[in-house]
Scaffold this motif. Sequence first.
Motif, short mmCIF file in Angstrom:
data_model
loop_
_atom_site.label_atom_id
_atom_site.label_comp_id
_atom_site.label_asym_id
_atom_site.label_seq_id
_atom_site.Cartn_x
_atom_site.Cartn_y
_atom_site.Cartn_z
N GLU A 447 0.84 -1.20 0.00
CA GLU A 447 0.00 0.00 0.00
C GLU A 447 0.87 1.25 0.00
OE1 GLU A 447 -3.39 2.51 0.20
OE2 GLU A 447 -3.24 0.36 -0.27
N HIS A 448 1.92 1.23 0.79
CA HIS A 448 2.80 2.38 0.89
C HIS A 448 3.61 2.59 -0.40
CE1 HIS A 448 6.80 4.12 2.51
NE2 HIS A 448 5.99 5.12 2.24
N LEU A 449 4.28 1.53 -0.85
CA LEU A 449 5.21 1.67 -1.97
C LEU A 449 4.51 1.78 -3.32
CD1 LEU A 449 8.05 -0.82 -0.93
CD2 LEU A 449 7.93 1.65 -0.58
N ILE A 450 3.48 0.95 -3.55
CA ILE A 450 2.83 0.91 -4.86
C ILE A 450 1.77 1.98 -5.01
CG2 ILE A 450 1.46 -0.50 -6.45
CD1 ILE A 450 2.78 -2.98 -5.23
N PHE A 451 0.90 2.10 -4.02
CA PHE A 451 -0.27 2.96 -4.19
C PHE A 451 -0.12 4.35 -3.58
CE2 PHE A 451 -1.73 -1.43 -4.45
CZ PHE A 451 -2.35 -1.40 -5.70
N HIS A 452 1.00 4.61 -2.94
CA HIS A 452 1.26 5.96 -2.44
C HIS A 452 2.60 6.49 -2.95
CE1 HIS A 452 -2.17 6.55 0.31
NE2 HIS A 452 -2.17 5.22 0.38
N LYS A 453 3.67 5.79 -2.65
CA LYS A 453 5.00 6.26 -3.07
C LYS A 453 5.11 6.32 -4.59
CE LYS A 453 9.16 7.21 -1.23
NZ LYS A 453 9.38 8.16 -0.12
N LEU A 454 4.75 5.24 -5.25
CA LEU A 454 4.89 5.17 -6.70
C LEU A 454 3.96 6.14 -7.41
CD1 LEU A 454 6.55 3.56 -8.78
CD2 LEU A 454 4.65 1.94 -8.94
N ARG A 455 2.78 6.35 -6.87
CA ARG A 455 1.79 7.25 -7.48
C ARG A 455 1.99 8.70 -7.04
NH1 ARG A 455 -3.37 5.84 -5.37
NH2 ARG A 455 -4.33 7.11 -6.99
N GLY A 456 2.90 8.93 -6.09
CA GLY A 456 3.12 10.28 -5.60
C GLY A 456 1.96 10.83 -4.78
N VAL A 457 1.23 9.94 -4.12
CA VAL A 457 0.08 10.33 -3.30
C VAL A 457 0.41 10.09 -1.84
CG1 VAL A 457 -2.37 9.96 -2.82
CG2 VAL A 457 -1.50 9.70 -5.16
N PRO A 458 0.65 11.12 -1.05
CA PRO A 458 1.00 10.92 0.36
C PRO A 458 -0.21 10.48 1.18
CG PRO A 458 0.75 13.25 -0.10
CD PRO A 458 0.63 12.55 -1.43
N PHE A 459 0.05 9.84 2.30
CA PHE A 459 -1.02 9.50 3.23
C PHE A 459 -1.57 10.78 3.85
CE2 PHE A 459 1.36 5.43 3.41
CZ PHE A 459 0.32 4.54 3.23
N ASP A 460 -2.88 10.81 4.04
CA ASP A 460 -3.52 11.93 4.74
C ASP A 460 -3.67 11.52 6.21
OD1 ASP A 460 -4.96 14.02 5.71
OD2 ASP A 460 -6.73 13.70 4.45
N TRP A 461 -2.68 11.88 7.00
CA TRP A 461 -2.68 11.42 8.39
C TRP A 461 -3.76 12.08 9.22
CZ3 TRP A 461 -0.40 7.17 8.05
CH2 TRP A 461 0.80 6.99 7.36
N THR A 462 -4.36 13.15 8.74
CA THR A 462 -5.45 13.80 9.49
C THR A 462 -6.75 13.00 9.42
OG1 THR A 462 -6.19 15.14 7.60
CG2 THR A 462 -4.44 16.06 8.98
N ALA A 463 -6.80 12.00 8.54
CA ALA A 463 -8.03 11.22 8.35
C ALA A 463 -8.08 10.00 9.25
CB ALA A 463 -8.15 10.80 6.89
N TRP A 464 -7.26 9.97 10.29
CA TRP A 464 -7.11 8.77 11.09
C TRP A 464 -8.41 8.24 11.70
CZ3 TRP A 464 -7.93 8.55 16.46
CH2 TRP A 464 -8.18 9.77 17.08
#
Length: 537
Positions: A447-464
């Motif tokens: 999830e981190h490497l493929i769907f966020h890092k690779l796509r350039g989409v950071p996690f929205d940590w405020t949505a916890w």
Amino acid sequence: MNPIKHPGTIRLSQLDVESQKQREAKEIGEFELVTKTDTVVTNQSSESPTQITTPVILKGRFARWNDKIEGLAGLEARGITRVLPEEKHAAGIRQYVQMLLLWFSINLFSASIITGLLGRLLFSLGWKDAVCIAIFALGLGASGAAYISTFGPESGNRTMILGRYFVGYWPSKIVCVLQIIMQIGWGVISCIIAGQMFSAINGKGLSVAVGCVIAALLIGLIAMFGIACLHVVERYAWIPQIVAILVLVGNAAPHYNTSASFAGEAGTLTASRCSFFALLFGSVVAFSAASADFYVYYPTNTPKWLVFSMTWSGIWAGTVLCNIVGIAIATGIDSNPRWASAYEISSGALLYACYDGLGGFGSFCLIILALTSVTNNAPFTYSAALAIQVLARYAKAVPRWVWCVVITIVELVCSVAGRNHLFRIFENFLPIMSYWVVPWLTIGVEEHLIFHKLRGVPFDWTAWEDRGRLPIGAAALVAWLMGWVGAIIGMSQVWYTGPVALKLGGFGGDIGAWLAIAFASVVFPPLRYIELRAVGR
């Protein structure tokens, strides 16, 4: 940092509605409650409503009592509420070294010595085989925990909250339940080992049950005070621990048999190697489910490579040292009748026998080893309490320290009840821990490497805590369950051996963790891609 001045002891965080009690749910930020459900709309333009969990607030006598308890100097009042960037403490070289010392101290643990015994006593491996497996298995397992730990400073979220971003809001609750069970299981093991050691020192003057009670109460007390207390204890606890272990090594060294080797067929040797590797790997990779919990107060810009390297080094150094000591002791049991008879009594009695000839100083060293059960399990009792809060709104409303007390009681009762079955607990409990952790970890990495890092989409940590912005988790749940399928067909346990595991040797070797990783890693990416295309989150 002074534990009394630690950010975790500040009771009223502006965004922690549960801690402030007097704030109403409709006053959260710019949100306005429009129904009795958890759906709210913002004053800003939005195409769809945002879902926020309506807080449950303590009231009455219990709330006043909790205020007094949380007012104790140094007690961490915060639960799972995200630590905001402005709430974090400054960090320098000393704080970064503290990362290493934390994990090194945690893993200078008597149970790790006893785990090392199993390489020879359970799997009949020789000295060289067992040592090489320990070095590589523990290093690989530590990598998973170190990877997850890097999200602590960046996000300000606890590990089980990170699970919401990896596997979705609802599936993460299943993971929380397993995390709670796992940490309580480790707590039970810790209390039993400590109880055996206390009993060995005092002979019949102190029963194992009383020793279990002492260990459980000490674990619960440290966990109740929270993160600042944990860091202070672990910062110094490793010093007497390493001295006690080195004294044991020096005193017992003449009885080691480093020429011990495996006597059996090649296929059986392969199976034994796989099973011991899986056991050690599983005992350490389980830290992945808690490793971010201890870094949430570190600055957001803390270098990830530094967090990873300090965490990995601390875990690997501590576990390798203790497991190799255990392997060495096991090689001497066959030729040392005193050790063999002591092992028939308990693992604690065996460790006491390793201090033969040192008199009162040997007893003192064994007491220190017994207390390693406390320094190891207190952090994970703390993490288990946080995992309970992640389960539901009402669980979150109950203060963290209360859950620490509840977990301590459970560990105390279970350890007293199971005090005569430690070896069986090790055989059945340790290996299966990795079966649920590794597919969860695999999904998190992808999830981190493929769907966020690779796509350039950071996690929205405020949505916890916003279900409307977190992943649905359907893809992750299917992949996680498929990981379990791989684990089941590849596991080799006393009570069950999977069809694939049976292919190794004459009685089967444990490759469940590796099949779990393989199944989950193949299934998750395509399903997650479809989920993103269909739902957008």
